[in-house]
Every structure is written in structure tokens, then in C-alpha cells.
Design an enzyme around this catalytic site. Structure first.
Site, PDB file in Angstrom:
ATOM      1  CD  GLN A   1      45.037  66.643  61.079  1.00 49.96           C
ATOM      2  OE1 GLN A   1      44.605  67.032  61.976  1.00 49.96           O
ATOM      3  NE2 GLN A   1      44.462  65.525  60.310  1.00 49.96           N
TER       4      GLN A   1
ATOM      5  CE  LYS B   1      41.523  67.419  64.179  1.00 50.34           C
ATOM      6  NZ  LYS B   1      42.500  66.502  63.784  1.00 50.34           N
TER       7      LYS B   1
ATOM      8  CG  ASP C   1      44.891  63.287  67.930  1.00 54.09           C
ATOM      9  OD1 ASP C   1      43.785  63.521  67.688  1.00 54.09           O
ATOM     10  OD2 ASP C   1      45.738  63.787  67.029  1.00 54.09           O
TER      11      ASP C   1
END
Ligand code: NAD
Length: 283
Positions: free
Chosen positions: A96, A52, A119
């Protein structure tokens, strides 16, 4: 003629579009930034976070890293999220997953400001998706829609079957296909006679988490097959939930693993960072 859907090429196309938009914003004095929080040192998470950050670098997005120790308390994590929510220089916030077992993932996701929820896991984002309002969409299913559209696969009116009902892939995938006017069926571990249902699919999206489970007996001749699974086989090679060699000859188009859905997830995360800038400007 089978078409291999090239997720690597399509994801590059999207990242190049994001890069151009980011550079345009820079000319107006606006920097796009993503805060990436990792708790503990799970090796797989480390690889995902690294990828990422690389994508951010490619697109010109500033990534701000927070690598927290495994023993970090939930309160400490929530305090950091609260600080980032208020920080005007931060656009997207990504935590994460999975988090260490002593943390409540739902509470952590809920703590992220909805306008920074790149997200797309916050209940507000999921609710907006369900009722067709603008907002963030979970990156993997959003990436699959882009793969289909950019490969000229018509969704409207098609029989679409999704295998898997997880919150991050199966459910949002089904809603997105519905939004594109597909006729959608969701299947899962309790579905009776899975093959009978999947054989109806013009578009079959597979997100089961079981290596090479889907063979040609599950697939209608000429179907488009999208494989979300990622696994390492006994030789440490990547494979998906679909038995590619068995299924490819019977379908009209298929995504490979690696190089299919995987790269799209990160490309859509980059795109979501731009959405966050727009939302922050309009608030
Ligand atoms: P999950 O374990 O949360 O969900 C799996 C789903 O499959 C469940 O809803 C379950 O009901 C269903 N299922 C399990 N066994 C089944 C069976 N025998 N028949 C029918 N349905 C069955 O997994 P997930 O998070 O949705 O991920 C699925 C796969 O996709 C995993 O391999 C994961 O690693 C991969 N993944 C890839 C990306 C990417 O970027 N490419 C992103 C997320 C997940």
C-alpha cells in the site's frame, strides 16, 4: 437523457465473475491468495487496505496481511517481499502506497516479482502495457476501460482527452485508450489553454486531484466524462475533480463520486489476482 455510469453495480458484476472463477479454481484444489503489506498507520491507507481485504473475502480470495511499524527499514521490507516472491502459496503482492518518507517507493515496487505485481506498477508491467504485451495493468485505468465497455461506450475512433499524467492513472489510461483505438491527447499542469483541448473530447477522463475543478466550460455537449478524483469537502462529503451538478446536464454519460471509478479499482485488483494465478501456472 444523461446516463449515470454505475461503478458500484459494474464492480459487483466483475467481483461476481472473479468469485465464480475463484470457486472453480478451489474445486481443482487451487487457492487464490493476496499478500497485503501496509507500513505505518496512515488512516486513509488503513481504509483502502480494509476495503481490499473485504473484497478478497467477498471473492473467496485469501488475504494475508502484513502490518509493519512506521520505523520498519527498507531492507526489512525488501526481505519480506523477497520471501513472498518465493512463496508458491502467494499469488499477488500489494504494497500500500504511500510508503513512509525514509523508503524509496521505486525500489520497493521493483522488488516485487513481475508475475505477482497485481497493482501493475512494476516497470516490466508498464513496459509490457506500452508495447501491447500481456501483463498487469494499473487497476484504476483498467477499471475505467471496463466501465466504458460495460456501459456500451464506443472508444475506437473517438477523441479521448486525459487530464493528468501520473504513473498510476494518467499515463496508463492514455495507453489503454490508445490500445482501444481512441485518438488520445494527454493534458497536464503545463498544458496551455486546457479548456480548448478538453472541449474536443468525446471521452474526457479527469485525474487532476483538484476538487470540482472541471466545470461545464471544459466539456463538449454530449461527451462522456469519467471522474477519477476523490476528495472530502468541507462537510466531510466525498466529491471528485469534476463539478458533477454543473457538468452532468451537458454530457451524455458521467461517473459519480462516490460510486463511479472508486469501486472499479478494487474489482480490477481482484481480477489481477486471477491473472497472477494463470501466470504462475504457466511459468
Ligand atoms: P497526481 O497528483 O499524481 O497527478 C495529478 C496530475 O494532474 C498531474 O499529472 C498534473 O500534471 C495534473 N494537473 C495538476 N493540476 C492541473 C491543472 N491545473 N491542469 C491540468 N492538469 C493538472 O494524482 P493521481 O494519483 O493521478 O490522482 C488524481 C486524482 O485521482 C486524485 O484525486 C486521487 O485521489 C484520485 N485517485 C483515485 C483513484 C480511485 O480509485 N478512484 C485511484 C487513484 C487516484
Amino acid at each position: 437523457m444523461i446516463k449515470i455510469i454505475d461503478g458500484k453495480a459494474i464492480s459487483k458484476e466483475i467481483k461476481d465473475e472473479v468469485k465464480e472463477a475463484v470457486s472453480g479454481l478451489k474445486e481443482q484444489g487451487i487457492t487464490v491468495s493476496l499478500a497485503v503489506i501496509q507500513v505505518g498507520n496512515d488512516p486513509a491507507s488503513g481504509v483502502y487496505v480494509g476495503n481490499k481485504k473485504k473484497a478478497c473475502e467477498y471473492c473467496g480470495i485469501e488475504s494475508v496481511s502484513y502490518e509493519l511499524a512506521e520505523e520498519t527499514t527498507q531492507d526489512e521490507l525488501l526481505t519480506l517481499i523477497e520471501k513472498l516472491n518465493k512463496d508458491e502459496k502467494i499469488n499477488g503482492i500489494l504494497v500500500q502506497l504511500p510508503l513512509p518518507k525514509h523508503m524509496d517507493e521505486d525500489a520497493v515496487i521493483k522488488a516485487i516479482a513481475p508475475i505477482k505485481d497485481v497493482d501493475g506498477f512494476h516497470p516490466q508491467s508498464v513496459g509490457a502495457l506500452c508495447i501491447g504485451q500481456p501483463g498487469f495493468v494499473s487497476c484504476t485505468p483498467a477499471g475505467i476501460i471496463e466501465l466504458l465497455k460495460r456501459s456500451n461506450v464506443e472508444i475506437a475512433g473517438k477523441e479521448c482527452v486525459v487530464i493528468g499524467r501520473s504513473n498510476i492513472v494518467g499515463k496508463p489510461m492514455a495507453i489503454l485508450l490508445l490500445r482501444e483505438n481512441g485518438t488520445v491527447t494527454i493534458t497536464h499542469s503545463r498544458t496551455k489553454d486546457l479548456k480548448e483541448v478538453t472541449k474536443r473530447a468525446d471521452i474526457l477522463v479527469v485525474a487532476i486531484g483538484k476538487p470540482k475543478m472541471i466545470t461545464r466550460e471544459y466539456v463538449k455537449e454530449g461527451a462522456v466524462v469519467i471522474d477519477v478524483g476523490i476528495h472530502r469537502n468541507e462537510n466531510n462529503k466525498l466529491c471528485g475533480d469534476v463539478d458533477f451538478d454543473d457538468v452532468a446536464p451537458v454530457c451524455s454519460a458521467i461517473t459519480p463520486v462516490p460510486g463511479g471509478v472508486g469501486p472499479m479499482t478494487i474489482a480490477m485488483l481482484m481480477k489481477n489476482c486471477l491473472t497472477s494465478v494463470a501466470l504462475m501456472q504457466n511459468q
